[in-house]
Design a protein around this motif. Structure first.
Motif, PDB file in Angstrom:
ATOM      1  N   PHE A 160       0.628  -1.244  -0.040  1.00  0.00           N
ATOM      2  CA  PHE A 160      -0.154  -0.111   0.064  1.00  0.00           C
ATOM      3  C   PHE A 160       0.791   1.204  -0.157  1.00  0.00           C
ATOM      4  O   PHE A 160       0.218   2.403  -0.266  1.00  0.00           O
ATOM      5  CB  PHE A 160      -1.005   0.039   1.305  1.00  0.00           C
ATOM      6  N   LYS A 161       2.065   1.154   0.076  1.00  0.00           N
ATOM      7  CA  LYS A 161       2.959   2.228   0.397  1.00  0.00           C
ATOM      8  C   LYS A 161       3.206   3.034  -1.025  1.00  0.00           C
ATOM      9  O   LYS A 161       3.294   4.178  -0.670  1.00  0.00           O
ATOM     10  CB  LYS A 161       4.356   2.016   0.869  1.00  0.00           C
ATOM     11  N   ASP A 162       2.601   2.404  -1.999  1.00  0.00           N
ATOM     12  CA  ASP A 162       2.823   3.174  -3.371  1.00  0.00           C
ATOM     13  C   ASP A 162       1.838   4.166  -3.335  1.00  0.00           C
ATOM     14  O   ASP A 162       1.925   5.326  -4.104  1.00  0.00           O
ATOM     15  CB  ASP A 162       2.710   2.017  -4.361  1.00  0.00           C
TER      16      ASP A 162
ATOM     17  N   GLY B 188      10.515  -2.344   5.252  1.00  0.00           N
ATOM     18  CA  GLY B 188      10.809  -3.141   4.057  1.00  0.00           C
ATOM     19  C   GLY B 188      10.114  -2.644   3.037  1.00  0.00           C
ATOM     20  O   GLY B 188      10.547  -2.613   2.011  1.00  0.00           O
ATOM     21  N   ASP B 189       8.743  -2.206   3.375  1.00  0.00           N
ATOM     22  CA  ASP B 189       7.998  -1.782   2.146  1.00  0.00           C
ATOM     23  C   ASP B 189       8.208  -0.315   1.624  1.00  0.00           C
ATOM     24  O   ASP B 189       7.732  -0.022   0.660  1.00  0.00           O
ATOM     25  CB  ASP B 189       6.493  -1.978   2.651  1.00  0.00           C
ATOM     26  N   THR B 190       8.322   0.606   2.798  1.00  0.00           N
ATOM     27  CA  THR B 190       8.460   1.929   2.613  1.00  0.00           C
ATOM     28  C   THR B 190       9.835   2.110   1.734  1.00  0.00           C
ATOM     29  O   THR B 190      10.000   2.711   0.721  1.00  0.00           O
ATOM     30  CB  THR B 190       8.671   2.923   3.863  1.00  0.00           C
TER      31      THR B 190
ATOM     32  N   ILE C 212      -1.506  -1.772  12.329  1.00  0.00           N
ATOM     33  CA  ILE C 212      -0.970  -0.327  12.659  1.00  0.00           C
ATOM     34  C   ILE C 212       0.686  -0.613  13.142  1.00  0.00           C
ATOM     35  O   ILE C 212       0.889  -1.648  13.613  1.00  0.00           O
ATOM     36  CB  ILE C 212      -1.814   0.376  14.059  1.00  0.00           C
ATOM     37  N   GLY C 213       1.360   0.071  12.504  1.00  0.00           N
ATOM     38  CA  GLY C 213       2.831   0.083  12.603  1.00  0.00           C
ATOM     39  C   GLY C 213       3.134   1.587  13.161  1.00  0.00           C
ATOM     40  O   GLY C 213       3.087   1.881  14.244  1.00  0.00           O
ATOM     41  N   ASN C 214       3.472   2.124  12.037  1.00  0.00           N
ATOM     42  CA  ASN C 214       4.269   3.651  12.317  1.00  0.00           C
ATOM     43  C   ASN C 214       2.901   4.758  12.281  1.00  0.00           C
ATOM     44  O   ASN C 214       2.847   5.582  12.594  1.00  0.00           O
ATOM     45  CB  ASN C 214       5.053   4.299  11.315  1.00  0.00           C
ATOM     46  N   ALA C 215       1.407   4.099  12.078  1.00  0.00           N
ATOM     47  CA  ALA C 215       0.357   4.387  12.097  1.00  0.00           C
ATOM     48  C   ALA C 215      -0.173   5.599  11.216  1.00  0.00           C
ATOM     49  O   ALA C 215      -0.910   6.513  11.181  1.00  0.00           O
ATOM     50  CB  ALA C 215       0.176   5.114  13.602  1.00  0.00           C
TER      51      ALA C 215
HETATM   52  C1  LIG Z   1       2.706  -4.426   4.833  1.00  0.00           C
HETATM   53  C2  LIG Z   1       2.572  -3.293   5.817  1.00  0.00           C
HETATM   54  N1  LIG Z   1       1.618  -3.424   6.510  1.00  0.00           N
HETATM   55  C3  LIG Z   1       1.372  -2.495   7.663  1.00  0.00           C
HETATM   56  C4  LIG Z   1       2.273  -1.562   7.773  1.00  0.00           C
HETATM   57  C5  LIG Z   1       1.913  -0.629   8.959  1.00  0.00           C
HETATM   58  O1  LIG Z   1       1.394   0.703   8.304  1.00  0.00           O
HETATM   59  P1  LIG Z   1       1.822   2.136   9.213  1.00  0.00           P
HETATM   60  O2  LIG Z   1       3.365   2.120   9.471  1.00  0.00           O
HETATM   61  O3  LIG Z   1       1.105   3.092   8.466  1.00  0.00           O
HETATM   62  O4  LIG Z   1       0.937   1.862  10.497  1.00  0.00           O
HETATM   63  C6  LIG Z   1       3.438  -1.265   7.048  1.00  0.00           C
HETATM   64  C7  LIG Z   1       4.401  -0.478   7.174  1.00  0.00           C
HETATM   65  O5  LIG Z   1       4.843   0.006   8.259  1.00  0.00           O
HETATM   66  C8  LIG Z   1       3.659  -2.316   6.063  1.00  0.00           C
HETATM   67  O6  LIG Z   1       4.788  -2.277   5.335  1.00  0.00           O
END
Ligand SMILES: Cc1ncc(COP(=O)(O)O)c(C=O)c1O
Length: 501
Positions: free
Chosen positions: A139-141, A171-173, A275-278
Motif C-alpha cells: 500500500f505504500k505506493d 521493508g515496504d516503504t 497499525i505500525g507507524n500509524a
Molecule cells: C505491509 C505493511 N502493513 C502495515 C504496515 C503498517 O502501516 P503504518 O506504518 O502506516 O501503520 C506497514 C508499514 O509500516 C507495512 O509495510
C-alpha cells in the motif's frame, strides 16, 4: 471515452485543474505553515503536520451526489494522471498539476469477497482489499505516488534543485521509495535505511534492484527512524516516511476506493487496518472523514486498528477507557511475524489521537477500536486466508485475526460486513511461511505450527536402476520411457488416482 460523450453537467469537472490553497497544519498547536518547502514537524511546537485545504468550503459547495458522479465518470477517462489515486485530485492536493503526477500503476486494487469457508472462520462476511497488487507490492505506493508527485511539482514549478529522497523502513516503504525515485530521469535519487536483519530477503532485494543506496543500521525500525529524522532536520534531504504529510494524502485514496467500490454506502462496513507507524490508519480515518464532510458518503464506516501483542503501543493507549487518563508510552518491540508493523513508537500517534476523537464525535465511541492479536493468531489467519484463494501477507493475516477476534468478542456485530486491508503481497513475507512449514520459529515468536496448515513438497526420486533426467542432457527414448513409467506410477499412487476405464 471522449469528453464530449459525457453528460454536459459533468464535463466542466472531468479533467482536474491545478490550483487551490494549502497549508501544513499542526495538529498539536493548530498553527499553519506554507507548503512551498518541505516541512515534517511544526517549527513552533515540533509536532507532526497534516496538509490542510484552505478552500475546503469551496469543495463543500458541490453536492455529494455530484462528487460521486465526477469520480465515477472519471474512471472512464484514459488520462494517465486519473488512472490511479489522482482520480480524487481535489481531495489529495489539487495544487499538484496533472502533468506533475507520477503514476506507476498504483491504486485501484481489487476488493475480493472471501469465500463461505473463510467468512465462517472469521465469523462475518468480508472482503480483502489487496494492496499487495500495487507496483512495489504494498500500500505504500499510494503515499509515495503523492509524495513524489509533490517533489516533481517542486522541481518543475518551484525551482527545487536535485534532491535525495531518504527513508527508514521495515521493508515496504524502502521498496516503494526506491521504485518511485528510480522513475525520475533526473532531479531525484533515493537512499534507504533498514534495520539490519529485520526485513525479509525479498524486501531487501527491492530497493537494491531499483538502484537505491541501501544502508543497514543495527537495531529496529524505531532506531532507523531516529537517524532519518535527524538527517532531515540537519541536512538537505527529502524525508519520504509517513511523517511527510504528503504521504498521508495519497494513502487516503484507500478510503476513497472503498467508498466507490461499495457505491458510497459504507455505513454498515467495518474496515480493519494493521497499525505500525500509524500513517495508514491516519490516512484511512482522514479519508473517510473528508468523504463524510463533503456529503459523498452518508454515514461513516467503523474502523478497527489491529496490532500484534509484540508491538502494541496504540492498543495499550486505547485500553484506558477515560480519555483524560490516557498516556502514550512507546513500547520495546519483540520479534513479530507482522514485521512490517513491528514499531514501538509510531510517529503518527498525535495524528491518530486527534482523528480518533473527531471520528468518535461524529460516529460514536464504537466507531474506532483497536484490537490486539497473538503471533500465533496472525500466522494461522494468514495461512487460512491463503488456503482460501487470497494472497495476503502477515499484516493482512493480522487484520483477519483482528476481525475474527472482534466478532468473537462482540465488538464487531456478526451481521456487519468487513473490509480487511491486505497491505502487502504474501510473497514478500514467505520466510514466515517457511518457518511455519519447517517448524523452525525461534521461541521469541511464540508460534507453534498447526499440522493441518503445514505443507511440504514430496520428492519423487527414481530408485537405483531407473534412469533420471539430467537438465541439459538429452535422454535416450528407452530411458525416458522407463522414467516416465516409474514417475507417473509414483505420482498416481501418491495422489490416489483412479485409472480411466
Ligand atoms: C505491509 C505493511 N502493513 C502495515 C504496515 C503498517 O502501516 P503504518 O506504518 O502506516 O501503520 C506497514 C508499514 O509500516 C507495512 O509495510
Amino acid at each position: 471515452m471522449k469528453i464530449d460523450q459525457f453528460p454536459e453537467h459533468i464535463r466542466p469537472y472531468l479533467v482536474p485543474r491545478a490550483g487551490g490553497e494549502y497549508a501544513y497544519e499542526c495538529f498539536s498547536c493548530g498553527r499553519e505553515h506554507g507548503i512551498e518547502r518541505l516541512l515534517y514537524t511544526c517549527p513552533d511546537c515540533g509536532s507532526v503536520l497534516m496538509i490542510k485545504d484552505l478552500e475546503w468550503s469551496r469543495l463543500k459547495r458541490i453536492p455529494g451526489s455530484l462528487w460521486r458522479e465526477i469520480f465515477d465518470y472519471r474512471s472512464m477517462l484514459t488520462l494517465p494522471a486519473l488512472r490511479g489515486i489522482y482520480r480524487y485530485h481535489e481531495l489529495i492536493g489539487s495544487v499538484i498539476p496533472p502533468e506533475s503526477v507520477v503514476w506507476l500503476g498504483e491504486g485501484y486494487t481489487p476488493v475480493v469477497a472471501a469465500n463461505a469457508v473463510l467468512c465462517d472462520w472469521a465469523g462475518c462476511a468480508f472482503f480483502f482489499k489487496n494492496d499487495g497488487q500495487n507496483p512495489s507490492a504494498s500500500f505504500k505506493d499510494r503515499g509515495m505516488a503523492s509524495a513524489f508527485s509533490y517533489l516533481n511539482y517542486l522541481i518543475g514549478h518551484r525551482g527545487m534543485e536535485d534532491v535525495l529522497a531518504i527513508c527508514a523502513s521495515t521493508g515496504d516503504t524502502s521498496a516503494s521509495a526506491a521504485l518511485y525515485g528510480s522513475y525520475f530521469v533526473h532531479g531525484v535519487k533515493s537512499a534507504v535505511l533498514l534495520p539490519h536483519g529485520k526485513v525479509t530477503p525479498q524486501q531487501l532485494g527491492q530497493p537494491l534492484g531499483s538502484g537505491a543506496r541501501v544502508i543497514e543500521i543495527p537495531g529496529v525500525f524505531d532506531d532507523c527512524m531516529k537517524v532519518v529524522e535527524y538527517l532531515s532536520e540537519h541536512y538537505s534531504v527529502a524525508l519520504m516516511n509517513s511523517k511527510n504529510a504528503w504521504r498521508i494524502l495519497g494513502q487516503e485514496s484507500y478510503s476513497y476506493e472503498i467508498a466507490q467500490a461499495f457505491d458510497y454506502e459504507i455505513g454498515d462496513l467495518a474496515v480493519f487496518v494493521p497499525i505500525g507507524n500509524a500513517g495508514n490508519i491516519t490516512a484511512v480515518l482522514q479519508g473517510f472523514l473528508k468523504l463524510h464532510d463533503l456529503g459523498i458518503i452518508p454515514a461513516l464506516p467503523a474502523v478497527f486498528g489491529v496490532q500484534s501483542e509484540h508491538a502494541n503501543p496504540v492498543y495499550l493507549y486505547y485500553l484506558e477507557p477515560e480519555r483524560e487518563k490516557r498516556r502514550f508510552r512507546p513500547v520495546t518491540v519483540r520479534p513479530s511475524v507482522a514485521q512490517a508493523a513491528m514499531i514501538g513508537n509510531p510517529v503518527s500517534m498525535p495524528r491518530v489521537v486527534k482523528l480518533v476523537e473527531e471520528y468518535r464525535l461524529r460516529a460514536g465511541e464504537d466507531a474506532v477500536r483497536v484490537v490486539e492479536v497473538s503471533e500465533q493468531e496472525i500466522m494461522d489467519a494468514m495461512l487460512t486466508a491463503n488456503r482460501n484463494g487470497h494472497i495476503v501477507c502477515t499484516q493482512g493475516g493480522e487484520c483477519l485475526a483482528g476481525c475474527r477476534k472482534a466478532v468473537a468478542s462482540g465488538m464487531q456485530a456478526a451481521g456487519r460486513r468487513a473490509v480487511l486491508d491486505a497491505t502487502a503481497h504474501a510473497l514478500k513475507f514467505s520466510v514466515f511461511q517457511d518457518k511455519y512449514f519447517s517448524d523452525s520459529f525461534e521461541p521469541e515468536y511464540e508460534v507453534v505450527p498447526k499440522a493441518e496448515l503445514r505443507n511440504a513438497p514430496v520428492l519423487v526420486s527414481p530408485p537405483d536402476g531407473v534412469p533420471k533426467p539430467v537438465p541439459g542432457r538429452e535422454m535416450p527414448p528407452e530411458d525416458f520411457r522407463r522414467f516416465l513409467a516409474f514417475a507417473s506410477g509414483a505420482v498416481a499412487e501418491l495422489l490416489g488416482l483412479k485409472r480411466k476405464q
